[in-house]
Design an enzyme around this catalytic site. Sequence first.
Site, mmCIF file in Angstrom:
data_model
loop_
_atom_site.group_PDB
_atom_site.id
_atom_site.type_symbol
_atom_site.label_atom_id
_atom_site.label_comp_id
_atom_site.label_asym_id
_atom_site.label_seq_id
_atom_site.Cartn_x
_atom_site.Cartn_y
_atom_site.Cartn_z
ATOM 1 N N SER A 247 0.875 -0.929 -0.028
ATOM 2 C CA SER A 247 -0.548 -0.206 0.161
ATOM 3 C C SER A 247 0.788 1.325 -0.302
ATOM 4 O O SER A 247 1.214 1.175 -1.000
ATOM 5 C CB SER A 247 -1.266 -0.211 1.109
ATOM 6 O OG SER A 247 -2.083 0.635 0.460
ATOM 7 N N ASP A 470 -8.826 -3.279 -7.472
ATOM 8 C CA ASP A 470 -8.155 -2.796 -5.605
ATOM 9 C C ASP A 470 -9.121 -1.532 -5.452
ATOM 10 O O ASP A 470 -8.151 -0.233 -6.697
ATOM 11 C CB ASP A 470 -6.768 -2.978 -5.510
ATOM 12 C CG ASP A 470 -6.490 -2.238 -4.246
ATOM 13 O OD1 ASP A 470 -6.747 -2.023 -3.977
ATOM 14 O OD2 ASP A 470 -5.173 -3.073 -4.058
ATOM 15 N N HIS A 499 -6.947 -5.501 -1.212
ATOM 16 C CA HIS A 499 -5.816 -4.944 -1.105
ATOM 17 C C HIS A 499 -4.418 -5.641 -0.366
ATOM 18 O O HIS A 499 -4.333 -5.416 1.247
ATOM 19 C CB HIS A 499 -6.343 -3.420 0.075
ATOM 20 C CG HIS A 499 -5.825 -2.274 -0.643
ATOM 21 N ND1 HIS A 499 -5.397 -1.926 -1.452
ATOM 22 C CD2 HIS A 499 -4.866 -1.804 1.195
ATOM 23 C CE1 HIS A 499 -3.451 -0.936 -1.146
ATOM 24 N NE2 HIS A 499 -4.183 -0.470 0.308
#
Length: 543
Positions: A247, A470, A499
Amino acid sequence: MRAAALYPAVGALLLTTLAAAPAGGAPGSPYAPRAPHAPAAPGAAELRGTAVAAARARAAGIDFGPCPAAEVPGAPAGVRCGTVSVPLDYAHPDGKQIKLTVSRALATQKDPHNSKRKIPRQGALVFNPGGPGASGMYFPLAGTVPGWQRIAAGYDLVGYAPRGVGRSAPLSCEDPERFLKAPTAAPTHPSEAYKRERVAQAKAYARGCAQRSGSRLRFYTSLNNARDLDVLRAALGEDRLTFLGASYGTYFGALYAAMFPSHVRRMVLDAAVDPDPRKIWYHSNLEQSAAFEDRWADFREWIALHDDVYRLGTTSTAVQRGYDTARERLAAKAAGGKVGPGQLQNAFLTAGYYEDYWPSRAAALSAYLHGDPGPLVRLAAPRPETAAEAENSTAVYTAVECNDAPWPTDWEVWDRDNTRLARVAPFETWENAWTNLPCAYWPAPRQQPLDVRTGPGELPPVLILAAERDAAAPYQGALSMHRRLGGSVLVTERDAGTHGIAGGPNACVNGHLHAYLLQGRVPARHASCAPRRPPTARPGKGA
């Protein structure tokens, strides 16, 4: 908004968000040029400071000892903790120092499939779960999970709390006791009066960050996170870094690759954020809100397919009506006195990140609409014991993102852009905007984002992992990352939206991950993996 990435197998909740602009700068500087109105871009002084700090860290090493229970709960004896000192301001490496907490489990060198075979140690694998504001201190525990045991055999698993997080020179912007307010509203089409109220709150929050953090606030940036990573590499005794970022961790991992290409050994970027400087962070935020609308539609369609279990309707539209009914009821009377529309929204937002959450959220909504609020209260009510950690995480998130780039300072721009988007993507747009609105009134100087670009051969191949649907890190960001990092390879999980996919249940994805980390092999070109199986519908009490 914070794009959280949870590694379900490891139990890590992580986060990231988004924005805009570049332009003018110093010849030979590795940093993006600056606009005439912006403060001078950092350059040679910070690079020299990083080299000084890294040399000191290599000489000092890290004195590992038992982990405090609060930092790595339930850590076995093999997980050890320590600290590494980094400069608050890399332009002045002899000035104020801050300590980052670090955790480590040494490579087991045990082949999980052949007890007689010893796997050679390859060094340290450093992990960052994203955020900004998430801690990776738990990462050494991943070695106990089957999907990570081969990696744990070949690598020391190293986690750390980035600057500002946990005990690593922690940031705070408001009293934690006031942070988890509940119940709260979450209008998808807010009134003018509500907007004025949220603008006032954003201004107050920005002031609180300055008042509680003082002059150090400006030094919590993605560029400094990348520099800290190089100092940590040196403290671990590694000549080159092996890194797994998820991320937001992919963003400053990419910054690291661009700033220190000769220091990269292997790098995995999972759920890649778009590093385009024109999107850091405002415009990416808008793209993220649009992507969450699509993922919310995926979730509703799944619920409708399982009407026999959840009794919420056989169409996506019917499920939406049920959700809207729940919002209206909770606005009139909070469930358990603590769960209003805002808490419902937060609970269902996490389902946009992780399909594993779909059954529990669907069951809680069904139970509530059929007269039992208990599951929803248990799922969505704030927990006072997490208030301090949540407040700290939000403070770091806000400081890093606001410091990283210019944001619109005119409320009319925010109002215009989010009003337009909310017409077609109402699920998350305004809640995302409120999360980031303090950046419009931020008291610290803004930086210009680094324009991440490396040519073929400038660094070893980078492995980029992405799920095609995502929402927290929209797929076009992975494509952009792939274009910008010369020689990188992209592995896509098709028609999937979780994710963070490394070490999860997809054997194809994990095969590429293991081949890269353990053998240095990457696919010849863009690789594609079939999606994991959708979650199994499970009834909950009252459903």
